[in-house]
Design an enzyme around this catalytic site. Sequence first.
Site, PDB file in Angstrom:
ATOM      1  N   LYS A 198      32.911  25.031  42.770  1.00 20.22           N
ATOM      2  CA  LYS A 198      33.391  26.342  43.244  1.00 20.22           C
ATOM      3  C   LYS A 198      34.897  26.498  43.089  1.00 20.22           C
ATOM      4  CE  LYS A 198      29.692  26.218  46.671  1.00 20.22           C
ATOM      5  NZ  LYS A 198      29.314  26.351  48.084  1.00 20.22           N
ATOM      6  N   ASP A 233      25.189  24.073  53.294  1.00 19.99           N
ATOM      7  CA  ASP A 233      24.912  25.429  53.759  1.00 19.99           C
ATOM      8  C   ASP A 233      23.441  25.789  53.662  1.00 19.99           C
ATOM      9  OD1 ASP A 233      25.041  25.363  51.014  1.00 19.99           O
ATOM     10  OD2 ASP A 233      26.322  27.119  50.804  1.00 19.99           O
TER      11      ASP A 233
END
Length: 608
Positions: A198, A233
């Site tokens: 990311k 997550d």
Amino acid sequence: MSVAATTYSAVGYSLFSGSQRRSTPRLKMSLRSDSFSVEPITVLTKLKHECATPLPLLQKVADAMCAQMRAGLAADGGPGLPMLPTYVHDLPTGKEKGLFYALDLGGTNFRVLRVQLGGKDERVIATEFEQVSIPQGLMFGTSNELFDFIALRLAKFAAKEHGRFHFLPGRKREIGFTFSFPVNQTSIDSGILIKWTKGFAVSGTTGKDVVACLNEAMERQGLDMRVSALVNDTVGTLAGAEYYDNDAMVAVILGTGTNACYVEQTSAIPKLQGHASSSGEMIISTEWGAFSNGLPLTEFDREMDAASINPGEQASEIARRVLLKMAEVDGLFGNSAPQNLSKPFILGTPDLCAMQQDNSGDLQAVGSLLYDKTGVEFNLSARKTVLEVCDTIVKRGGRLAGAGIVGILQKMEENSKSFISKKRVVVAIDGGLYANYPQYRAYLHDSVKELLGTEKSNKVIRFILLQNRQGKTRLAKYYVPLEDSEKHKVEYEVHRLVVNRDPKHTNFVEFRTHKVIYRRYAGLFFSLCVDITDNELAYLESIHLFVEILDHFFSNVCELDLVFNFHKFTYLFMKVYLILDEFILAGELQETSKRAIIERMGELEKLE
């Protein structure tokens, strides 16, 4: 199988609705593409061909996903997916009590949260959270710099505890750490970072225990708190879904990055032979971002991967690359390519989404957004071409994500027929891409439906009601036969249930032998009655989609209350029912695409 989203606090999502589109007039544009005369079809035609996702290809992708999951569970370092054990054997039951902290580090922002849980009866008593942007320099700095920054902000947040939040006697301050990067987890409270993704490239962390990094940083900041659980997550999403729905067994994140986890039987994990689990299950993080077997890739994907520090990600950048080549090869923007279009990431996923929400005849919002980005004004034909590029890329992404979900379900099914076949399975989905991009969401749902088959369920929506706070029914549609007297009773009981319900409770409540799912918009309550076993979150999303469509035609859905007060507006009254029939027919959801419904309504208006 049910697909649901897990934004429980608001359940509806921050969608780009018509009311959010730019309404200010555009500035006079100095560069024009009026000379554009030949529709750029060469690059676009090739793109559509390479991005095509017919059903046979989707099935191959699902089968390959299942096979790579099986290989990843057998051994580490092989040709399969990483299939990382999370050492989470049990999910929330809804009976938890006390004060809990959470830290979510998953992208360019991180969130800190505290929640006071009151058990089965009170559920969530109070929550507070704070979102912090990570300075870009820290994304390329050292491990100590990043974790010290996080610990400092966490310490400031913890210092703001007040009367609504309190610890149970004998408990210490602990925190759950949601870390949304690939880790090799060795226990519930430790995990070795495999690599940053990311856009992060922090030095000194890869190969180290990220829990130890955070604990040490909290000690340096003088914060008396310890990490009690490390999850990514997807596991956090699954736990949140399980808190409200005991049939949640799969969770998917579709946002800045993507991943999926699911509940696996420990007997089906050969590489963990001998590992004890009281439940006989463990959540497995697939790390499916590493999956590429059989995916339809283009030259733009390969070019982007070669230039990225995190290959396989940043999919929204593909659109810019396609448009740039169309400008250079097909003259999309006139005689020369706009200089700004050569800048990486000048177009983001929210830009693509905003353009695809433009349902106007002249696509003014598309032209205005592109002018802001490129400094170029171009004609309607070119605007339509840009939308085709966006739709082609989004359609591929959504349908492939759906195939991945079906691959996970196939893997779960093959272990034991009783594991999946004889029970309802909820797939919880979270992440900005899924939550904020209606077209992407619709393509994903369509893909799952195609792969799982088109058999109709015996379960139907029993009725839909629109009622104001005073109990006046503004719209009622019944899909099961009821006497008029019974309908009046139903409307009275439903109004009493939803209006008097505590706002902190969920938006679904048992009603006789069924349940009512409702949402409030301004002074109107939208209520659906469905089977007791149906997926509440999917219907909550359906209500929101219906409201979005009404909002498109009536500017503001709360104005419907005024419309129904004036019976002379028969046309408007009938229009609402026409929209409803495009959306729900015979008690079954017929269409999940906002654009498709709006287009069909447009065709009906032409016939008047």
